[in-house]
Design a protein around this motif. Sequence first.
Motif, PDB file in Angstrom:
ATOM      1  N   ASN A  29       0.832  -1.202   0.000  1.00  0.00           N
ATOM      2  CA  ASN A  29       0.000   0.000   0.000  1.00  0.00           C
ATOM      3  C   ASN A  29       0.870   1.258   0.000  1.00  0.00           C
ATOM      4  OD1 ASN A  29      -2.808  -1.066   0.230  1.00  0.00           O
ATOM      5  ND2 ASN A  29      -1.905  -2.056   2.013  1.00  0.00           N
ATOM      6  N   PRO A  30       0.318   2.376  -0.507  1.00  0.00           N
ATOM      7  CA  PRO A  30       1.098   3.619  -0.536  1.00  0.00           C
ATOM      8  C   PRO A  30       1.456   4.096   0.865  1.00  0.00           C
ATOM      9  CG  PRO A  30      -1.188   4.034  -1.138  1.00  0.00           C
ATOM     10  CD  PRO A  30      -1.024   2.543  -1.019  1.00  0.00           C
ATOM     11  N   LYS A  31       2.481   4.937   0.940  1.00  0.00           N
ATOM     12  CA  LYS A  31       2.882   5.530   2.221  1.00  0.00           C
ATOM     13  C   LYS A  31       1.740   6.370   2.780  1.00  0.00           C
ATOM     14  CE  LYS A  31       7.296   4.360   2.210  1.00  0.00           C
ATOM     15  NZ  LYS A  31       7.789   3.362   3.083  1.00  0.00           N
ATOM     16  N   CYS A  32       1.617   6.401   4.088  1.00  0.00           N
ATOM     17  CA  CYS A  32       0.587   7.216   4.731  1.00  0.00           C
ATOM     18  C   CYS A  32       0.831   8.691   4.430  1.00  0.00           C
ATOM     19  CB  CYS A  32       0.596   6.999   6.235  1.00  0.00           C
ATOM     20  SG  CYS A  32       0.125   5.327   6.719  1.00  0.00           S
ATOM     21  N   GLY A  33      -0.211   9.388   4.087  1.00  0.00           N
ATOM     22  CA  GLY A  33      -0.122  10.815   3.814  1.00  0.00           C
ATOM     23  C   GLY A  33       0.088  11.145   2.357  1.00  0.00           C
ATOM     24  N   SER A  34       0.382  10.148   1.518  1.00  0.00           N
ATOM     25  CA  SER A  34       0.629  10.440   0.110  1.00  0.00           C
ATOM     26  C   SER A  34      -0.602  11.046  -0.557  1.00  0.00           C
ATOM     27  CB  SER A  34       1.092   9.192  -0.636  1.00  0.00           C
ATOM     28  OG  SER A  34       0.102   8.186  -0.593  1.00  0.00           O
ATOM     29  N   GLU A  35      -1.794  10.630  -0.120  1.00  0.00           N
ATOM     30  CA  GLU A  35      -3.017  11.180  -0.694  1.00  0.00           C
ATOM     31  C   GLU A  35      -3.259  12.634  -0.273  1.00  0.00           C
ATOM     32  OE1 GLU A  35      -4.157   9.506   3.242  1.00  0.00           O
ATOM     33  OE2 GLU A  35      -2.830   8.901   1.643  1.00  0.00           O
ATOM     34  N   LEU A  36      -2.555  13.074   0.753  1.00  0.00           N
ATOM     35  CA  LEU A  36      -2.650  14.462   1.206  1.00  0.00           C
ATOM     36  C   LEU A  36      -1.494  15.312   0.683  1.00  0.00           C
ATOM     37  CD1 LEU A  36      -3.632  13.856   4.952  1.00  0.00           C
ATOM     38  CD2 LEU A  36      -5.151  14.479   3.067  1.00  0.00           C
ATOM     39  N   GLY A  37      -0.632  14.691  -0.128  1.00  0.00           N
ATOM     40  CA  GLY A  37       0.513  15.417  -0.668  1.00  0.00           C
ATOM     41  C   GLY A  37       1.658  15.562   0.311  1.00  0.00           C
ATOM     42  N   MET A  38       1.697  14.719   1.339  1.00  0.00           N
ATOM     43  CA  MET A  38       2.775  14.790   2.322  1.00  0.00           C
ATOM     44  C   MET A  38       4.036  14.165   1.746  1.00  0.00           C
ATOM     45  SD  MET A  38       0.798  13.917   5.803  1.00  0.00           S
ATOM     46  CE  MET A  38      -0.484  14.979   6.406  1.00  0.00           C
ATOM     47  N   PRO A  39       5.192  14.610   2.211  1.00  0.00           N
ATOM     48  CA  PRO A  39       6.447  14.075   1.682  1.00  0.00           C
ATOM     49  C   PRO A  39       6.601  12.576   1.946  1.00  0.00           C
ATOM     50  CG  PRO A  39       6.846  15.565   3.533  1.00  0.00           C
ATOM     51  CD  PRO A  39       5.393  15.603   3.254  1.00  0.00           C
ATOM     52  N   GLU A  40       7.401  11.928   1.127  1.00  0.00           N
ATOM     53  CA  GLU A  40       7.664  10.487   1.232  1.00  0.00           C
ATOM     54  C   GLU A  40       8.167  10.119   2.637  1.00  0.00           C
ATOM     55  OE1 GLU A  40       8.377   6.496  -0.335  1.00  0.00           O
ATOM     56  OE2 GLU A  40       7.432   8.195  -1.330  1.00  0.00           O
ATOM     57  N   LYS A  41       8.984  10.957   3.239  1.00  0.00           N
ATOM     58  CA  LYS A  41       9.576  10.670   4.556  1.00  0.00           C
ATOM     59  C   LYS A  41       8.784  11.307   5.690  1.00  0.00           C
ATOM     60  CE  LYS A  41      13.343   8.568   3.149  1.00  0.00           C
ATOM     61  NZ  LYS A  41      13.650   7.228   3.430  1.00  0.00           N
TER      62      LYS A  41
END
Length: 137
Positions: free
Chosen positions: A120-132
């Motif tokens: 699954n995608p990293k948490c926050g990616s759907e909010l435009g948060m950085p990868e880290k």
Amino acid sequence: MRTIQDSAIAEKNLPDIQANFYVGDDGNIYVGRGWDYANTYANDTLAVTFMGDYGRYIPSDKQLEATQFLLAHAKTSQYIDLAYKLVAQNQTKSSKSPGANVYRYIKNWPHFYPCGMDDNPKCGSELGMPEKWDGNM
């Protein structure tokens, strides 16, 4: 609640208490920052904290029911999106929070979003948060 607030201010150098709401073992819901102020974790999120040590103890039925009530109220009152995503802090960064015994329950609740797990995608990616993203904004 005052102790939690004092700790956030004195020990963590925060302007106020961290979460929007806190849920006690007795089923009481305590207002932290409430609906109108962003929590310290991430903008556009609602932070609900289980009060207690849930690495060692099991949350009470009252606590679990109160949390589900709070989420249902937030949804029907349009404080959160009808299709909100439920994410635990341990999915966003290396953390024991919310505790294995709470996590065991909430990962089976409706709206649980398995970000950061398996493929699954990293948490926050759907909010435009950085990868880290470390859970703090």
